[in-house]
Design a protein around this motif. Structure first.
Motif, PDB file in Angstrom:
ATOM      1  N   GLU A   1     -10.709  15.267  59.039  1.00  0.00           N
ATOM      2  CA  GLU A   1     -12.007  15.757  58.567  1.00  0.00           C
ATOM      3  C   GLU A   1     -11.847  16.583  57.294  1.00  0.00           C
ATOM      4  O   GLU A   1     -12.617  16.434  56.337  1.00  0.00           O
ATOM      5  N   THR A   2     -10.843  17.432  57.268  1.00  0.00           N
ATOM      6  CA  THR A   2     -10.601  18.252  56.080  1.00  0.00           C
ATOM      7  C   THR A   2     -10.317  17.380  54.865  1.00  0.00           C
ATOM      8  O   THR A   2     -10.859  17.612  53.783  1.00  0.00           O
ATOM      9  N   LEU A   3      -9.482  16.382  55.043  1.00  0.00           N
ATOM     10  CA  LEU A   3      -9.178  15.484  53.929  1.00  0.00           C
ATOM     11  C   LEU A   3     -10.408  14.701  53.488  1.00  0.00           C
ATOM     12  O   LEU A   3     -10.619  14.480  52.301  1.00  0.00           O
ATOM     13  N   ALA A   4     -11.215  14.292  54.436  1.00  0.00           N
ATOM     14  CA  ALA A   4     -12.390  13.474  54.123  1.00  0.00           C
ATOM     15  C   ALA A   4     -13.483  14.256  53.392  1.00  0.00           C
ATOM     16  O   ALA A   4     -14.127  13.711  52.497  1.00  0.00           O
ATOM     17  N   PHE A   5     -13.665  15.524  53.754  1.00  0.00           N
ATOM     18  CA  PHE A   5     -14.829  16.248  53.255  1.00  0.00           C
ATOM     19  C   PHE A   5     -14.545  17.496  52.432  1.00  0.00           C
ATOM     20  O   PHE A   5     -15.441  18.024  51.786  1.00  0.00           O
ATOM     21  N   ARG A   6     -13.304  17.977  52.426  1.00  0.00           N
ATOM     22  CA  ARG A   6     -13.049  19.257  51.764  1.00  0.00           C
ATOM     23  C   ARG A   6     -11.908  19.244  50.755  1.00  0.00           C
ATOM     24  O   ARG A   6     -11.654  20.256  50.124  1.00  0.00           O
ATOM     25  N   CYS A   7     -11.229  18.135  50.604  1.00  0.00           N
ATOM     26  CA  CYS A   7     -10.076  18.067  49.698  1.00  0.00           C
ATOM     27  C   CYS A   7     -10.185  16.852  48.788  1.00  0.00           C
ATOM     28  O   CYS A   7      -9.563  15.817  49.052  1.00  0.00           O
ATOM     29  N   PRO A   8     -10.929  16.964  47.709  1.00  0.00           N
ATOM     30  CA  PRO A   8     -11.084  15.802  46.831  1.00  0.00           C
ATOM     31  C   PRO A   8      -9.788  15.377  46.152  1.00  0.00           C
ATOM     32  O   PRO A   8      -9.671  14.256  45.685  1.00  0.00           O
ATOM     33  N   GLN A   9      -8.789  16.253  46.117  1.00  0.00           N
ATOM     34  CA  GLN A   9      -7.522  15.930  45.483  1.00  0.00           C
ATOM     35  C   GLN A   9      -6.571  15.157  46.394  1.00  0.00           C
ATOM     36  O   GLN A   9      -5.485  14.773  45.962  1.00  0.00           O
ATOM     37  N   ALA A  10      -6.980  14.910  47.628  1.00  0.00           N
ATOM     38  CA  ALA A  10      -6.130  14.171  48.567  1.00  0.00           C
ATOM     39  C   ALA A  10      -6.987  13.249  49.421  1.00  0.00           C
ATOM     40  O   ALA A  10      -8.173  13.492  49.623  1.00  0.00           O
ATOM     41  N   LYS A  11      -6.365  12.188  49.920  1.00  0.00           N
ATOM     42  CA  LYS A  11      -7.092  11.215  50.733  1.00  0.00           C
ATOM     43  C   LYS A  11      -6.178  10.697  51.844  1.00  0.00           C
ATOM     44  O   LYS A  11      -5.042  10.297  51.586  1.00  0.00           O
ATOM     45  N   ALA A  12      -6.693  10.712  53.075  1.00  0.00           N
ATOM     46  CA  ALA A  12      -5.962  10.096  54.182  1.00  0.00           C
ATOM     47  C   ALA A  12      -6.120   8.587  54.049  1.00  0.00           C
ATOM     48  O   ALA A  12      -7.240   8.078  53.978  1.00  0.00           O
TER      49      ALA A  12
END
Length: 103
Positions: free
Chosen positions: A47-58
């Motif tokens: 969830e954090t990667l999907a919605f709060r970390c535009p510099q990273a992607k799962a």
């Protein structure tokens, strides 16, 4: 891969450490992450990667229970889900791996 590093702390702290080393090595602006474990903590990180970390992607998630990995992948827009952790190890597009298993 960036290399073998272990960090403790928040997702943002981990990404900052990874980004510093990764940016120097490849000039990349984003980080592709593989997640091992689709349980409670794996879902928090997804969830954090999907919605709060535009510099990273799962880009891949794996779990012993493949149906759970597929549900989490669908919920958070993760392209690949499977049961075998070797799928993450063998994926050259993955820059960092988060192991989200029970302690």
């Amino acid at each position: 891969m960036v290399g073998s590093m272990i960090t403790r702390g928040t997702v943002s702290q981990s990404l900052n450490v990874i980004r510093r080393g990764y940016a120097v090595k490849s000039g990349a602006s984003s980080i592709n992450v593989g997640i091992i474990g689709a349980g409670r903590i794996g879902q928090v990180h997804a969830e954090t990667l999907a919605f709060r970390c535009p510099q990273a992607k799962a880009v891949r998630i794996v779990d012993y229970f493949e149906d759970v990995a597929q549900k989490v992948a669908a919920k958070y827009g993760i392209a690949h889900a499977s049961k075998d952790y070797m799928d993450i190890i063998n994926d050259d597009s993955i820059d960092a791996v988060w192991i989200c298993s029970p302690s």
